[in-house]
Motif scaffolding. Structure first.
Motif, PDB file in Angstrom:
ATOM      1  N   ASP A   1       5.378 -10.464   9.584  1.00 41.59           N
ATOM      2  CA  ASP A   1       6.770 -10.077   9.834  1.00 41.59           C
ATOM      3  C   ASP A   1       7.613 -10.214   8.567  1.00 41.59           C
ATOM      4  O   ASP A   1       8.417  -9.330   8.246  1.00 41.59           O
ATOM      5  CB  ASP A   1       7.377 -10.923  10.950  1.00 41.59           C
ATOM      6  N   ILE A   2       7.439 -11.303   7.846  1.00 41.61           N
ATOM      7  CA  ILE A   2       8.231 -11.518   6.631  1.00 41.61           C
ATOM      8  C   ILE A   2       7.833 -10.504   5.559  1.00 41.61           C
ATOM      9  O   ILE A   2       8.695  -9.977   4.846  1.00 41.61           O
ATOM     10  CB  ILE A   2       8.100 -12.972   6.138  1.00 41.61           C
ATOM     11  N   CYS A   3       6.541 -10.205   5.448  1.00 47.42           N
ATOM     12  CA  CYS A   3       6.102  -9.170   4.502  1.00 47.42           C
ATOM     13  C   CYS A   3       6.784  -7.848   4.825  1.00 47.42           C
ATOM     14  O   CYS A   3       7.275  -7.153   3.930  1.00 47.42           O
ATOM     15  CB  CYS A   3       4.581  -9.004   4.540  1.00 47.42           C
ATOM     16  N   SER A   4       6.815  -7.490   6.097  1.00 48.45           N
ATOM     17  CA  SER A   4       7.431  -6.236   6.526  1.00 48.45           C
ATOM     18  C   SER A   4       8.899  -6.171   6.126  1.00 48.45           C
ATOM     19  O   SER A   4       9.380  -5.140   5.649  1.00 48.45           O
ATOM     20  CB  SER A   4       7.282  -6.082   8.035  1.00 48.45           C
ATOM     21  N   LEU A   5       9.608  -7.275   6.269  1.00 55.21           N
ATOM     22  CA  LEU A   5      11.022  -7.322   5.889  1.00 55.21           C
ATOM     23  C   LEU A   5      11.228  -7.112   4.395  1.00 55.21           C
ATOM     24  O   LEU A   5      12.295  -6.671   3.964  1.00 55.21           O
ATOM     25  CB  LEU A   5      11.641  -8.660   6.304  1.00 55.21           C
ATOM     26  N   HIS A   6      10.200  -7.431   3.599  1.00 51.14           N
ATOM     27  CA  HIS A   6      10.285  -7.295   2.141  1.00 51.14           C
ATOM     28  C   HIS A   6       9.580  -6.041   1.625  1.00 51.14           C
ATOM     29  O   HIS A   6       9.381  -5.879   0.422  1.00 51.14           O
ATOM     30  CB  HIS A   6       9.707  -8.540   1.472  1.00 51.14           C
ATOM     31  N   GLY A   7       9.173  -5.150   2.525  1.00 52.55           N
ATOM     32  CA  GLY A   7       8.542  -3.905   2.111  1.00 52.55           C
ATOM     33  C   GLY A   7       7.120  -4.064   1.602  1.00 52.55           C
ATOM     34  O   GLY A   7       6.619  -3.216   0.864  1.00 52.55           O
ATOM     35  N   ILE A   8       6.457  -5.144   1.997  1.00 49.43           N
ATOM     36  CA  ILE A   8       5.080  -5.401   1.580  1.00 49.43           C
ATOM     37  C   ILE A   8       4.157  -4.960   2.710  1.00 49.43           C
ATOM     38  O   ILE A   8       4.346  -5.322   3.868  1.00 49.43           O
ATOM     39  CB  ILE A   8       4.880  -6.898   1.254  1.00 49.43           C
ATOM     40  N   SER A   9       3.154  -4.200   2.368  1.00 52.77           N
ATOM     41  CA  SER A   9       2.226  -3.646   3.342  1.00 52.77           C
ATOM     42  C   SER A   9       1.110  -4.635   3.678  1.00 52.77           C
ATOM     43  O   SER A   9       0.586  -5.313   2.799  1.00 52.77           O
ATOM     44  CB  SER A   9       1.616  -2.365   2.755  1.00 52.77           C
ATOM     45  N   VAL A  10       0.775  -4.709   4.952  1.00 52.78           N
ATOM     46  CA  VAL A  10      -0.349  -5.525   5.429  1.00 52.78           C
ATOM     47  C   VAL A  10      -1.308  -4.551   6.123  1.00 52.78           C
ATOM     48  O   VAL A  10      -1.326  -4.439   7.347  1.00 52.78           O
ATOM     49  CB  VAL A  10       0.133  -6.642   6.386  1.00 52.78           C
ATOM     50  N   PRO A  11      -2.111  -3.830   5.307  1.00 48.86           N
ATOM     51  CA  PRO A  11      -2.957  -2.779   5.895  1.00 48.86           C
ATOM     52  C   PRO A  11      -4.098  -3.355   6.727  1.00 48.86           C
ATOM     53  O   PRO A  11      -4.732  -4.332   6.324  1.00 48.86           O
ATOM     54  CB  PRO A  11      -3.498  -2.041   4.671  1.00 48.86           C
ATOM     55  N   PRO A  12      -4.351  -2.765   7.885  1.00 45.46           N
ATOM     56  CA  PRO A  12      -5.456  -3.272   8.710  1.00 45.46           C
ATOM     57  C   PRO A  12      -6.802  -2.965   8.053  1.00 45.46           C
ATOM     58  O   PRO A  12      -6.956  -1.958   7.366  1.00 45.46           O
ATOM     59  CB  PRO A  12      -5.295  -2.504  10.026  1.00 45.46           C
ATOM     60  N   LEU A  13      -7.756  -3.847   8.272  1.00 45.18           N
ATOM     61  CA  LEU A  13      -9.117  -3.575   7.842  1.00 45.18           C
ATOM     62  C   LEU A  13      -9.712  -2.534   8.781  1.00 45.18           C
ATOM     63  O   LEU A  13      -9.362  -2.486   9.962  1.00 45.18           O
ATOM     64  CB  LEU A  13      -9.960  -4.853   7.875  1.00 45.18           C
ATOM     65  N   THR A  14     -10.591  -1.718   8.255  1.00 48.11           N
ATOM     66  CA  THR A  14     -11.248  -0.707   9.077  1.00 48.11           C
ATOM     67  C   THR A  14     -12.307  -1.379   9.961  1.00 48.11           C
ATOM     68  O   THR A  14     -12.698  -2.525   9.713  1.00 48.11           O
ATOM     69  CB  THR A  14     -11.934   0.347   8.197  1.00 48.11           C
ATOM     70  N   GLU A  15     -12.777  -0.656  10.949  1.00 47.48           N
ATOM     71  CA  GLU A  15     -13.856  -1.165  11.801  1.00 47.48           C
ATOM     72  C   GLU A  15     -15.077  -1.509  10.947  1.00 47.48           C
ATOM     73  O   GLU A  15     -15.737  -2.522  11.182  1.00 47.48           O
ATOM     74  CB  GLU A  15     -14.224  -0.144  12.881  1.00 47.48           C
ATOM     75  N   GLN A  16     -15.377  -0.654   9.964  1.00 44.30           N
ATOM     76  CA  GLN A  16     -16.519  -0.901   9.075  1.00 44.30           C
ATOM     77  C   GLN A  16     -16.323  -2.196   8.292  1.00 44.30           C
ATOM     78  O   GLN A  16     -17.233  -3.015   8.181  1.00 44.30           O
ATOM     79  CB  GLN A  16     -16.704   0.280   8.110  1.00 44.30           C
ATOM     80  N   GLU A  17     -15.119  -2.396   7.735  1.00 47.03           N
ATOM     81  CA  GLU A  17     -14.853  -3.613   6.967  1.00 47.03           C
ATOM     82  C   GLU A  17     -14.956  -4.855   7.846  1.00 47.03           C
ATOM     83  O   GLU A  17     -15.542  -5.862   7.442  1.00 47.03           O
ATOM     84  CB  GLU A  17     -13.468  -3.532   6.309  1.00 47.03           C
TER      85      GLU A  17
END
Length: 173
Positions: free
Chosen positions: A35-51
């Motif tokens: 949530d805090i990353c989102s407020l600061h414009g920082i991306s938290v990309p999900p890992l893929t199923e393969q990863e």
């Protein structure tokens, strides 16, 4: 925020795009950091199923059924040092991740104070920036020193850790 930025930029001079992997032993801390990353414009990309499928066998069998590996990565309260080390090494080799935000809660039963130095050694080998959050409690100073010895900035609040990551994202040579 200025002190957090100064500590991050003292350790890392490279710009990051702001794609962060959050690794923790508790889901609540991971959600808060996201949530805090989102407020600061920082991306938290999900890992893929393969990863996620590639990472799961690297973890202790006891946490595999319950760990959430999408991102944030909740290794659960049963995670050991080896789980944090395997996850750090795995994330350090991902091109779609610029920085690892390690939420290290030394009061987890399987975590020792050596985990900081061990994560630091991975940073020295892989060179993927790591920002750590460790509660500022005197009895955790050995863990904190292990991180700092390897030039990993340590925040004593999740928000300060995000400020460190934000400074790396804003930094230009």
């Amino acid at each position: 925020e200025f002190i957090a930025a100064a500590e991050a930029l003292t350790n890392y001079q490279d710009h990051i795009d702001g794609r962060v992997a959050i690794m923790t032993g508790t889901g609540g801390h991971g959600a808060m950091a996201t949530d805090i990353c989102s407020l600061h414009g920082i991306s938290v990309p999900p890992l893929t199923e393969q990863e996620m499928g590639d990472l799961a066998p690297l973890l202790s069998p006891v946490i595999q059924p319950n760990a959430s590996l999408r991102n944030p990565l909740d290794l659960t309260g049963s995670a050991t040092d080896d789980d944090f080390i395997a996850t750090t090494r795995f994330l350090s080799r991902k091109d779609n991740i610029d920085c690892i935000f390690a939420l290290l809660l030394p009061y987890l039963p399987g975590m020792s104070l050596d985990v900081g130095a061990r994560i630091g050694m991975i940073y020295q080998q892989e060179r993927k920036p790591v920002v750590a959050y460790v509660p500022h409690v005197e009895k955790y100073s050995l863990l904190i020193e292990g991180l700092k010895l390897h030039n990993i900035p340590v925040a004593h609040s999740i928000e300060d850790g995000v400020h460190m990551i934000s400074a790396l994202r804003r930094h230009r040579k």
